[in-house]
Design an enzyme around this catalytic site. Structure first.
Site, PDB file in Angstrom:
ATOM      1  N   TYR A  36      -4.344 -14.014  79.316  1.00 53.57           N
ATOM      2  CA  TYR A  36      -3.894 -12.779  79.994  1.00 53.57           C
ATOM      3  C   TYR A  36      -2.485 -12.533  79.539  1.00 53.57           C
ATOM      4  O   TYR A  36      -1.941 -13.609  78.976  1.00 53.57           O
ATOM      5  CB  TYR A  36      -4.243 -12.943  81.644  1.00 53.57           C
ATOM      6  N   LYS A 151      -1.467 -18.661  77.161  1.00 54.27           N
ATOM      7  CA  LYS A 151      -1.353 -18.183  78.548  1.00 54.27           C
ATOM      8  C   LYS A 151      -2.926 -18.036  78.944  1.00 54.27           C
ATOM      9  O   LYS A 151      -3.578 -16.689  78.909  1.00 54.27           O
ATOM     10  CB  LYS A 151      -0.745 -16.603  78.378  1.00 54.27           C
ATOM     11  N   GLU A 183       8.339 -26.855  83.430  1.00 54.54           N
ATOM     12  CA  GLU A 183       8.301 -25.543  83.695  1.00 54.54           C
ATOM     13  C   GLU A 183       8.095 -25.390  85.394  1.00 54.54           C
ATOM     14  O   GLU A 183       7.431 -25.999  85.995  1.00 54.54           O
ATOM     15  CB  GLU A 183       7.828 -24.493  82.752  1.00 54.54           C
ATOM     16  N   LEU A 207       4.892 -22.673  78.517  1.00 49.61           N
ATOM     17  CA  LEU A 207       4.664 -21.313  77.988  1.00 49.61           C
ATOM     18  C   LEU A 207       5.863 -20.949  77.422  1.00 49.61           C
ATOM     19  O   LEU A 207       6.940 -21.006  78.146  1.00 49.61           O
ATOM     20  CB  LEU A 207       4.195 -20.530  79.298  1.00 49.61           C
TER      21      LEU A 207
END
Ligand SMILES: Cc1ncc(COP(=O)(O)O)c(C=O)c1O
Length: 285
Positions: A36, A151, A183, A207
């Site tokens: 996505y 992702k 993260e 990411l």
């Protein structure tokens, strides 16, 4: 902001959301077999479209899903913004692509099975007190898979982490792997140590955030030194500033991590400079 009634994009058509029917055999539903992307819309304009498009192309290629229409995404996104009456508003465009509908077998279906593509545009409300006062975050073990650079739709660890943050009165959960901050559940993380902006290197553990990219470019313009290196949790007490970076959270200062107060407990000067510079970029769209 969630909207029950909206016009969505589904496999080549614009349709009211209630008319979209996704098969229970869709591999997105059964295996979370898909990827996505989320793009911020400011006053009806898409932000950093090319970067989002490149990352989506990379996610698709890494999981070997072919979406031949990917170059049409900006046009689809603009159309969704328009038909949902967001041309003068702030919002988010969401797009997800799955490996399509097929019997539940782990290996890929036949190449003739088309991907399922679904996209929406919905309004967002900023939370200015987050920028003004800063937020609280919690640390959680990074139990995710080894390809966090993709992702992927499979967000169970992120969901559990975000829920734990909510239950503990925090606004984000930050993952820790091998004693190092990787993260957030939906953001990248940057710290200021001795005046240098420190953020995890771009590798398979994070990411490659578009906001992170934009902020690194802003640092260059503003003369803020940057070091892309891991930040150890044991170094948190001597961190001068901390911030989370993401499409939805933009540049948000962090003032508390579990029981540790960051700096003097208020948003720091570098986070504020970056936030202002980010606002200027948006203002120039
Ligand atoms: C795990 C994770 N890291 C980082 C980010 C930030 O990426 P971006 O700035 O492209 O929104 C996100 C955004 O959804 C995310 O889910």
């Amino acid at each position: 902001m969630w909207r029950e009634h909206m016009i969505t994009y589904f496999n080549g058509q614009l349709l009211p959301k209630e008319s979209v029917h996704i098969s229970p055999d869709d591999r997105g539903f059964v295996f979370a077999d898909g990827v996505y992307e989320v793009i911020h819309v400011y006053r009806g304009q898409l932000f950093a479209t090319e970067q989002h498009l490149r990352r989506l192309a990379n996610s698709l290629s890494e999981v070997r899903i072919a979406w031949p229409d990917i170059q049409r995404l900006p046009a689809i996104a603009r159309e969704l913004v328009k038909v949902n009456g967001l041309d003068q508003s702030d919002g988010l465009v969401y797009v997800q692509i799955t490996r399509g509908v097929a019997p539940r077998l782990h290996p890929f279906p036949d190449e003739s099975v088309p991907p399922t593509v679904y996209a929406t545009a919905s309004p967002v409300e900023p939370v200015p007190e987050h920028w003004e006062r800063g937020i609280k975050v919690i640390l959680v073990p990074d139990i995710r898979w080894g390809r966090c650079d993709i992702k992927s739709l499979a967000l169970l660890s992120n969901v559990l982490a975000a829920q734990e943050a909510k239950e503990r009165g925090a606004d984000e959960a930050i993952f820790v792997r091998d004693g190092v901050i990787t993260e957030g559940a939906r953001t990248n993380v940057a710290a200021v140590v001795d005046g240098v902006l420190v953020t995890h290197p771009r590798d398979h553990r994070i990411l490659p955030g578009i906001t992170r990219n934009v902020v690194l470019e802003l640092c260059q313009h503003l003369g803020i030194p940057v070091r892309e290196s891991p930040l150890a949790v044991i170094d948190l007490p001597r961190v001068e500033e901390l911030m989370i970076l993401g499409t939805t959270k933009e540049v948000t200062p962090v003032v508390r991590v579990d029981e540790i107060t960051i700096g003097d407990g208020l948003p720091g000067p570098i986070a504020q400079r970056l936030e202002r510079a980010y606002r200027d970029l948006i203002g120039a769209l």
